[in-house]
Design an enzyme around this catalytic site. Structure first.
Site, PDB file in Angstrom:
ATOM      1  N   THR A  71       0.749  -1.215  -0.085  1.00 54.91           N
ATOM      2  CA  THR A  71      -0.006   0.097  -0.097  1.00 54.91           C
ATOM      3  C   THR A  71       0.926   1.259   0.017  1.00 54.91           C
ATOM      4  O   THR A  71       0.545   2.365  -0.854  1.00 54.91           O
ATOM      5  CB  THR A  71      -1.086   0.047   1.211  1.00 54.91           C
ATOM      6  OG1 THR A  71      -1.947  -1.261   0.988  1.00 54.91           O
ATOM      7  CG2 THR A  71      -1.855   1.210   1.358  1.00 54.91           C
ATOM      8  N   GLN A 143      -0.306 -10.478  -5.591  1.00 60.95           N
ATOM      9  CA  GLN A 143      -0.769 -11.631  -5.803  1.00 60.95           C
ATOM     10  C   GLN A 143       0.000 -12.685  -6.542  1.00 60.95           C
ATOM     11  O   GLN A 143       0.067 -14.034  -6.357  1.00 60.95           O
ATOM     12  CB  GLN A 143      -2.269 -11.841  -6.166  1.00 60.95           C
ATOM     13  CG  GLN A 143      -3.073 -11.247  -5.152  1.00 60.95           C
ATOM     14  CD  GLN A 143      -3.199 -11.942  -3.781  1.00 60.95           C
ATOM     15  OE1 GLN A 143      -2.920 -13.178  -3.819  1.00 60.95           O
ATOM     16  NE2 GLN A 143      -3.747 -11.050  -2.671  1.00 60.95           N
ATOM     17  N   SER A 163       4.502  -7.637  -1.978  1.00 60.05           N
ATOM     18  CA  SER A 163       4.610  -7.643  -0.471  1.00 60.05           C
ATOM     19  C   SER A 163       5.023  -8.997   0.242  1.00 60.05           C
ATOM     20  O   SER A 163       4.743 -10.075  -0.336  1.00 60.05           O
ATOM     21  CB  SER A 163       2.957  -7.347   0.006  1.00 60.05           C
ATOM     22  OG  SER A 163       2.597  -7.477   1.150  1.00 60.05           O
ATOM     23  N   ALA A 164       5.605  -8.873   1.289  1.00 55.26           N
ATOM     24  CA  ALA A 164       6.146 -10.288   1.976  1.00 55.26           C
ATOM     25  C   ALA A 164       5.188 -10.823   2.435  1.00 55.26           C
ATOM     26  O   ALA A 164       5.194 -12.275   2.424  1.00 55.26           O
ATOM     27  CB  ALA A 164       7.094  -9.738   3.085  1.00 55.26           C
ATOM     28  N   HIS A 165       3.968 -10.494   2.922  1.00 56.61           N
ATOM     29  CA  HIS A 165       3.161 -11.547   3.728  1.00 56.61           C
ATOM     30  C   HIS A 165       2.197 -12.331   2.778  1.00 56.61           C
ATOM     31  O   HIS A 165       1.337 -13.099   3.030  1.00 56.61           O
ATOM     32  CB  HIS A 165       2.131 -10.765   4.708  1.00 56.61           C
ATOM     33  CG  HIS A 165       1.109  -9.943   4.376  1.00 56.61           C
ATOM     34  ND1 HIS A 165      -0.083 -10.270   4.178  1.00 56.61           N
ATOM     35  CD2 HIS A 165       1.415  -8.481   3.543  1.00 56.61           C
ATOM     36  CE1 HIS A 165      -0.919  -9.303   3.832  1.00 56.61           C
ATOM     37  NE2 HIS A 165      -0.133  -8.327   3.192  1.00 56.61           N
ATOM     38  N   THR A 201      14.671   4.433   9.526  1.00 55.01           N
ATOM     39  CA  THR A 201      15.464   3.473   9.560  1.00 55.01           C
ATOM     40  C   THR A 201      14.938   2.276   9.197  1.00 55.01           C
ATOM     41  O   THR A 201      13.623   2.009   9.398  1.00 55.01           O
ATOM     42  CB  THR A 201      15.874   3.420  11.166  1.00 55.01           C
ATOM     43  OG1 THR A 201      16.439   4.537  11.455  1.00 55.01           O
ATOM     44  CG2 THR A 201      16.750   2.078  11.508  1.00 55.01           C
ATOM     45  N   CYS A 290     -14.904  -4.050   2.975  1.00 52.97           N
ATOM     46  CA  CYS A 290     -14.020  -2.628   3.167  1.00 52.97           C
ATOM     47  C   CYS A 290     -13.271  -2.185   4.382  1.00 52.97           C
ATOM     48  O   CYS A 290     -13.559  -3.294   5.294  1.00 52.97           O
ATOM     49  CB  CYS A 290     -15.021  -1.330   2.973  1.00 52.97           C
ATOM     50  SG  CYS A 290     -16.211  -1.310   4.208  1.00 52.97           S
TER      51      CYS A 290
END
Length: 347
Positions: A71, A143, A163-165, A201, A290
């Site tokens: 995001t 995705q 995205s990592a997750h 950081t 949402c």
């Protein structure tokens, strides 16, 4: 009761490789911007992860900009632009784009001006894949990365979100990948980290987990893990088709992610199905939710031309490498039992 997790497109279980890398990173006390030995050790960890992600994603290391999420990566890429998009895109992309590109009944988007447009590689709700045109400004690949054999340097786009997750890494870490020479206006300014493109950081624990997860995901692809997952998806859809002939599998004839089934049963609200399956021990998703937590009709399905009622009657079942045949059969049996009760009440 043993829970069965079938919501991998929302987030994935943490891979053991990522867990180990994160645990090791916790023992480093140095700041990556410091020049002493401890700082250099932390910096080395960040650069190792950057190289792991670049290798798995088919990009160059310096093209990977770490962010807090996909995001944030979308905001970094799109702030100040006026890109076109379709209504099937993720909210993080639609927040910065027009949403007016045409999408047909099969979920396929037409892009006439690639340099001024953004297009996802795969839809999180339906799993439907898009063909990315050459010269595309941006692609949301969150995705697809880890599930599809995609290489950024060959994808034809200028920027990509990951995205990592979504591939077994930790939550709270993502990246914007940019083609070399692309100007990026920093949205977070300060110490000049990430080559001046995203200050702050570095989250070295999350970054370490991301790198390890990306490397492991690439290994899964090479070993054909997702081909096995697609067989399980097909097994589920066959069981549903045999037992619930009124249910539509969205995008069944299109190229899709190997793990995603979007099932629409007219008149049976997706929200209700999710709650019933949750009580039965299964984690799945409704077609759309949402940020306020209120379930609405799926914007993706509305964009494909489905009615408001039908767009509110879909669920998403998304599998992962850990999913088993027994789990699929258990879910199909539980869902079909609930479906039969729904039909009996509606009769």
């Amino acid at each position: 009761m043993t829970r069965i997790y079938l919501d991998y497109n929302a987030t994935t279980p943490l891979r053991e490789e990522a867990r180990a890398a994160m645990s090791a990173a916790m023992d480093l006390c140095g700041n990556p911007s410091s020049v002493h030995a401890e700082g250099r050790a932390a910096k080395s960890l960040v650069e190792k992860a950057r190289a792991q992600i670049a290798s798995a994603f088919g990009a160059d290391g310096n093209d990977v900009i770490f962010t807090s999420s996909a995001t944030e990566a979308a905001a970094l890429a799109m702030a100040g632009t006026a890109l076109q998009s379709a209504g099937i895109e993720h909210d993080a992309v639609l927040a910065w784009s027009t949403g007016d590109l045409p999408c047909n009944a099969n979920g396929i988007v037409t892009v006439s001006k690639p340099a001024n447009s953004t297009l996802q590689i795969a839809n999180s709700e339906t799993g439907i894949l898009q063909t990315l045109p050459e010269g595309l400004a941006l692609s949301d690949m969150t995705q697809g990365f880890g599930k599809l054999p995609v290489a950024f340097n060959w994808a034809g786009c200028t920027m990509a979100l990951i995205s990592a997750h979504k591939l077994g890494g930790p939550k709270g870490i993502g990246a914007l990948v940019v083609k070399r020479g692309t100007d990026i206006a920093a949205q977070i300014k300060g110490g000049g980290q990430e080559m001046g493109r995203r200050s702050g950081t570095e989250n070295i624990i999350g970054i370490a987990g991301f790198g390890a997860a990306a490397e492991a995901a690439q290994r899964d692809l090479e070993q054909g893990v997702w081909s096995r997952v697609s067989t399980l998806r097909d097994r589920l859809e066959k069981a549903i088709a045999q037992g619930a002939q009124d249910t539509i599998c969205i995008g069944a004839k299109e190229k899709r992610l190997p793990n995603t089934s979007c099932l629409l049963t007219p008149g049976w609200k997706g929200e209700t199905q999710v709650m019933q399956m949750d009580l039965a021990g299964f984690a799945i998703s409704a077609g759309s939710a949402c940020s306020s937590g209120k379930v609405k009709a799926s914007r993706v399905l509305l964009s494909m031309g489905y009615s408001e009622s039908d767009a509110a009657s879909a669920i998403r079942v998304s599998l992962g490498p850990q999913t088993t045949e027994a789990e699929i059969d258990a879910f199909a049996a539980a869902w079909l039992a609930a479906h039969n009760k729904f039909r009996a009440r509606a009769a």
